[in-house]
Write an enzyme that holds these catalytic residues in place. Sequence first.
Site, PDB file in Angstrom:
ATOM      1  N   GLU A  42      -7.498  -5.659   6.057  1.00 13.27           N
ATOM      2  CA  GLU A  42      -6.816  -6.747   5.551  1.00 13.27           C
ATOM      3  C   GLU A  42      -5.545  -7.146   6.277  1.00 13.27           C
ATOM      4  OE1 GLU A  42      -5.881  -5.989   1.411  1.00 13.27           O
ATOM      5  OE2 GLU A  42      -4.430  -7.483   1.346  1.00 13.27           O
ATOM      6  N   LYS A  50      -8.682  -6.450  -7.156  1.00 18.99           N
ATOM      7  CA  LYS A  50      -7.615  -5.446  -6.875  1.00 18.99           C
ATOM      8  C   LYS A  50      -7.089  -4.892  -8.020  1.00 18.99           C
ATOM      9  CE  LYS A  50      -3.423  -5.710  -3.968  1.00 18.99           C
ATOM     10  NZ  LYS A  50      -2.759  -6.516  -2.788  1.00 18.99           N
ATOM     11  N   ARG A  86       2.255 -12.492   5.271  1.00 13.85           N
ATOM     12  CA  ARG A  86       3.409 -12.539   4.736  1.00 13.85           C
ATOM     13  C   ARG A  86       4.442 -13.076   5.703  1.00 13.85           C
ATOM     14  NH1 ARG A  86       2.828  -6.558   1.931  1.00 13.85           N
ATOM     15  NH2 ARG A  86       1.171  -7.088   1.099  1.00 13.85           N
ATOM     16  N   THR A 102      -2.551 -11.085   0.559  1.00 16.26           N
ATOM     17  CA  THR A 102      -1.270 -12.005   0.174  1.00 16.26           C
ATOM     18  C   THR A 102      -1.724 -13.287   0.279  1.00 16.26           C
ATOM     19  OG1 THR A 102      -0.185 -10.244   1.123  1.00 16.26           O
ATOM     20  CG2 THR A 102       1.337 -11.641   0.165  1.00 16.26           C
TER      21      THR A 102
END
Length: 213
Positions: free
Chosen positions: A42, A131, A46, A71
């Site tokens: 992943e 998640k 960010r 994210t």
Amino acid sequence: MSKSLSERLAAAPVVPLIGEDDAGRAVKTAEALAAGGLSVIEVVMRSPDAQKGMEAILAEATGDLIVGAGTVLTLDQAKSVRASGAQFIVSPELVDEIAEYCLAENIPFYPGTMTAGEVQRAYALGLREVKFFPASLAGGVPMLKAFSSVFREMRFMPTGGVSAANLAEFVALPSVLACGGSWLTPKEAVAIGDYSKITTLASEAVAIAAQAR
Ligand code: 3PG
């Protein structure tokens, strides 16, 4: 034939996070993880160049990887990372329009959940894998056990506070699809180009998970 996402997570239930702006370092980090046995990665969105790092991994990294974007906060961002080739999408929370988009596009989506209400909303939207974030602060293993007794079909990806020290207790739970975490890609190791350290951490995680399952 390349193994599917679910086959890979069944074999090695760990998803390392890469948060790296430099495309060359992102590629080397991904290859180091794959060398240690972790091929589902992943890349967290960010920073301004994170998506370029993900694109570079998809284009250049050796090791038969499955690369997703983490994210992801908005529908536009989800569409953008999808266009860049992201093979799965992770969000820190459940955004309905991202979930609907991913379900329509048939792209795996793991939204962060930490309450029964959020898990139930994800279930109602049609998701069966989410998640669990931030895993350690949201109640850790006891909370996942409580969720699993109610949400029998749901599987969880605990992330946030997972490390080599507590990986075994998470992956021992049948409801855990995989654990995510940044402990496999320490910034200090990436900064000095110590990629063998990353391979060692990945191999260690593979061994811990194999023993715990
Ligand atoms: C996430 O993006 O899911 C978390 O910030 C990762 O948490 P960790 O750094 O504790 O692994």
